[in-house]
Scaffold this motif. Structure first.
Motif, short mmCIF file in Angstrom:
data_model
loop_
_atom_site.label_atom_id
_atom_site.label_comp_id
_atom_site.label_asym_id
_atom_site.label_seq_id
_atom_site.Cartn_x
_atom_site.Cartn_y
_atom_site.Cartn_z
N GLY A 63 0.80 -1.04 -0.04
CA GLY A 63 -0.05 0.00 0.12
C GLY A 63 0.76 1.34 -0.14
N ALA A 64 1.65 1.44 0.87
CA ALA A 64 2.42 2.49 1.05
C ALA A 64 3.53 2.87 -0.11
N SER A 65 3.98 1.61 -0.58
CA SER A 65 4.90 1.77 -1.83
C SER A 65 4.06 2.24 -3.16
N GLY A 66 2.98 1.88 -3.13
CA GLY A 66 2.13 2.08 -4.43
C GLY A 66 1.73 3.56 -4.34
N VAL A 67 1.28 4.13 -3.05
CA VAL A 67 0.98 5.39 -3.12
C VAL A 67 2.25 6.38 -3.40
N ALA A 68 3.47 6.01 -2.81
CA ALA A 68 4.56 6.83 -3.22
C ALA A 68 4.98 6.56 -4.60
N LEU A 69 5.06 5.29 -5.27
CA LEU A 69 5.25 5.31 -6.53
C LEU A 69 4.28 5.65 -7.48
N THR A 70 2.96 5.89 -7.20
CA THR A 70 2.19 6.43 -8.16
C THR A 70 2.06 8.03 -8.14
N ALA A 71 2.59 8.53 -7.07
CA ALA A 71 2.76 9.99 -6.93
C ALA A 71 4.00 10.12 -7.83
N VAL A 72 4.95 9.63 -7.53
CA VAL A 72 6.29 9.87 -8.54
C VAL A 72 6.01 9.58 -9.94
N MET A 73 5.36 8.47 -10.24
CA MET A 73 4.98 8.14 -11.54
C MET A 73 4.03 9.14 -12.43
N SER A 74 2.98 9.78 -11.53
CA SER A 74 2.13 10.49 -12.08
C SER A 74 2.86 11.99 -12.23
N LEU A 75 4.01 12.38 -11.65
CA LEU A 75 4.80 13.31 -12.01
C LEU A 75 5.42 13.26 -13.41
N MET A 94 7.75 6.10 3.35
CA MET A 94 8.76 5.27 3.15
C MET A 94 9.53 4.78 4.47
N GLY A 95 9.51 5.95 5.52
CA GLY A 95 9.96 5.66 6.66
C GLY A 95 9.15 4.71 7.38
N GLY A 96 7.79 5.00 7.46
CA GLY A 96 6.97 4.00 8.08
C GLY A 96 6.99 2.60 7.63
N VAL A 97 7.09 2.40 6.22
CA VAL A 97 7.40 1.10 5.70
C VAL A 97 8.66 0.49 6.11
N VAL A 100 7.93 -0.70 9.86
CA VAL A 100 7.38 -1.78 9.98
C VAL A 100 8.02 -3.08 9.62
N GLU A 101 8.97 -2.94 8.53
CA GLU A 101 9.63 -4.23 8.24
C GLU A 101 10.59 -4.58 9.36
N LEU A 102 11.42 -3.44 9.86
CA LEU A 102 12.38 -3.86 10.92
C LEU A 102 11.76 -4.26 12.03
N GLY A 103 10.32 -3.77 12.49
CA GLY A 103 9.61 -4.23 13.52
C GLY A 103 9.33 -5.87 13.15
#
Length: 119
Positions: A63-75, A94-97, A100-103
Motif C-alpha cells: 500500500g505505502a509503496s503503491g502510494v509513493a510510486l504512483t505519486a512519482v510516476m504521475s509526475l 517510506m520511513g513507516g514502511v 514496519v519491516e524492521l519491527g
C-alpha cells in the motif's frame, strides 16, 4: 525470496492499474489495463502472503509503496506536481514502511528465540 518478487510484482501491477485509471479518463481503452492490473496485483499479493510474508508487512509495503510510486510516476507520466508537503508525505511513508519491516524482523527473531527456549 519468491515472496519479495511477488510483492514487487504486486506493487508494479497496482501502480500500472492506477496510472491506467488516470489515462482511461481520456482513452477508455485503458480500462482493460486497469482491471488486469488490479486483479493481477491482488493475486501477486496473495502469492507473497502464501509464500510466508506477514500480512502487516506485505500489505503495508504494498500500500505505502503503491502510494509513493504512483505519486512519482504521475509526475513523470502526467506532469502532476509534487509539492514539498507531498514529498514529505512520501518520505514519511517510506520511513513507516521501513519501521514496519524492521519491527517485523525483530518480532520474528523474538519468536524464534522463544521457540528455541521452549524446547
Amino acid at each position: 525470496m519468491k515472496k519479495w518478487a511477488f510483492l514487487a510484482a504486486a506493487i508494479g501491477l497496482e501502480v500500472t492499474g492506477s496510472l491506467s485509471l488516470k489515462a482511461a479518463l481520456d482513452a477508455p481503452a485503458f480500462y482493460l489495463p486497469v482491471v488486469v492490473g488490479y486483479v493481477a496485483s491482488f493475486l501477486a499479493l496473495f502469492m507473497a502472503l502464501r509464500g510466508g510474508m506477514g500480512l502487516g508487512v506485505g500489505y503495508g509495503i504494498w500500500g505505502a509503496s503503491g502510494v509513493a510510486l504512483t505519486a512519482v510516476m504521475s509526475l513523470l507520466v502526467f506532469g502532476e506536481p509534487i509539492t514539498p508537503l507531498m514529498a514529505l508525505g512520501i518520505v514519511l511513508v517510506m520511513g513507516g514502511v521501513l519501521l514496519v519491516e524492521l519491527g517485523s524482523q525483530a518480532a520474528q527473531k523474538n519468536s524464534d528465540r522463544d521457540r528455541k527456549a521452549a524446547r
